[in-house]
Write a protein that holds these residues in place. Sequence first.
Motif, short mmCIF file in Angstrom:
data_model
loop_
_atom_site.label_atom_id
_atom_site.label_comp_id
_atom_site.label_asym_id
_atom_site.label_seq_id
_atom_site.Cartn_x
_atom_site.Cartn_y
_atom_site.Cartn_z
N PRO A 152 0.94 -1.12 0.03
CA PRO A 152 0.19 -0.13 -0.07
C PRO A 152 0.90 1.18 0.20
CG PRO A 152 0.05 -1.11 2.17
CD PRO A 152 0.54 -2.03 1.22
N ARG A 153 0.44 2.34 -0.84
CA ARG A 153 1.18 3.39 -0.78
C ARG A 153 0.90 4.35 0.46
NH1 ARG A 153 0.17 5.72 -6.91
NH2 ARG A 153 1.15 3.94 -8.04
N PRO A 154 1.83 4.86 1.12
CA PRO A 154 1.72 5.83 2.24
C PRO A 154 0.58 6.85 2.07
CG PRO A 154 3.78 6.31 1.10
CD PRO A 154 3.41 4.96 0.54
N SER A 155 -0.14 7.31 2.87
CA SER A 155 -1.22 8.41 2.61
C SER A 155 -0.14 9.87 2.54
CB SER A 155 -1.91 8.54 3.98
OG SER A 155 -2.75 9.58 4.04
N GLY A 156 -0.89 10.58 1.84
CA GLY A 156 -0.23 12.09 1.73
C GLY A 156 -0.52 13.00 2.79
N THR A 157 -1.63 12.52 3.63
CA THR A 157 -2.24 13.35 4.60
C THR A 157 -1.36 13.51 5.98
OG1 THR A 157 -3.62 11.82 5.41
CG2 THR A 157 -4.65 13.15 3.33
N ALA A 158 -1.31 14.46 6.47
CA ALA A 158 -0.93 14.81 8.07
C ALA A 158 -1.58 13.64 8.75
CB ALA A 158 -0.95 16.28 8.15
N PRO A 159 -0.57 13.04 9.67
CA PRO A 159 -1.18 12.07 10.65
C PRO A 159 -2.07 13.02 11.67
CG PRO A 159 1.08 12.73 11.06
CD PRO A 159 0.74 13.21 9.84
#
Length: 277
Positions: free
Chosen positions: A150-157
């Motif tokens: 899975p690709r990492p999310s581009g949103t802030a944690p």
Amino acid sequence: MNAPVSELTGADWRGHALGTRTVAYAERDAILYALAVGARADELDLVHEDRLQVLPTFALTLAQWAPDALGSAGAFDVTTAVHGAQRLTVRRPLPRSGELTMSARVSEVWDKGAAAVYEVEVESEFFVATWSLFAPGRGGFGGERGPSVPRPSGTAPDHRVTVPTHAEQAALYRLLGDRHAMHIDPAAARAAGMPRPFLHGLCTLAATTLPLARTLGAHPADLETLEARFSAPVFPGDRLIAECRTDGPRALTFTAADAERGSAALSGGRVAFRTAD
């Protein structure tokens, strides 16, 4: 009916039964497990038999015989295969002590070209657990590649959570059944290509669920589902930082990386806990 093991190659292992086993455990085993994965001494419902709630991930130590059985059957070279990912679905809480009867099979085999990925599924009335085992040199049989990383999310944690480990953690965890020497013996670790003994992947994963539960205001024994990929080794005493994103009322997706080196230890993670009745 299974074909003779000596005749199985590649995708022929798909559906291969690994047998049924009944494993007994006592309250002290569940308590030792909780301490080994980072439970605090003041968390009495995890470490005191008087009010014990068993951590659901303890089931993974009881089911470790299944992936070991596949390696012993000759599906792959046990000296080079690595544990790539883990999934756990909880059906009902584990009793404080007793016997668990489990059945296991090879649920899938993926062809990654230079390697194969074997998925070993273990099922009981209390849980379903799946090991993904990456086996170099066993691919190239013309099968499907399977799911991609899975690709990492581009949103802030939404949360950054510290996951501590301690110097004696691997020594404790190995008493639960996984006694591979590379987790305790420096010479064995170097032979496996590691600079020193490293933490069991399942210990790292279970240790991560404890602070994630606290972040969500959940009890760690209320775990419903858990999954993650093992991206890099963790050494006893390392401190991890888990970056988490909300994925439901009591659910998070997460990655975890070493706070000093920055190397990813867990990726593609997701955890969910039961909501209040």
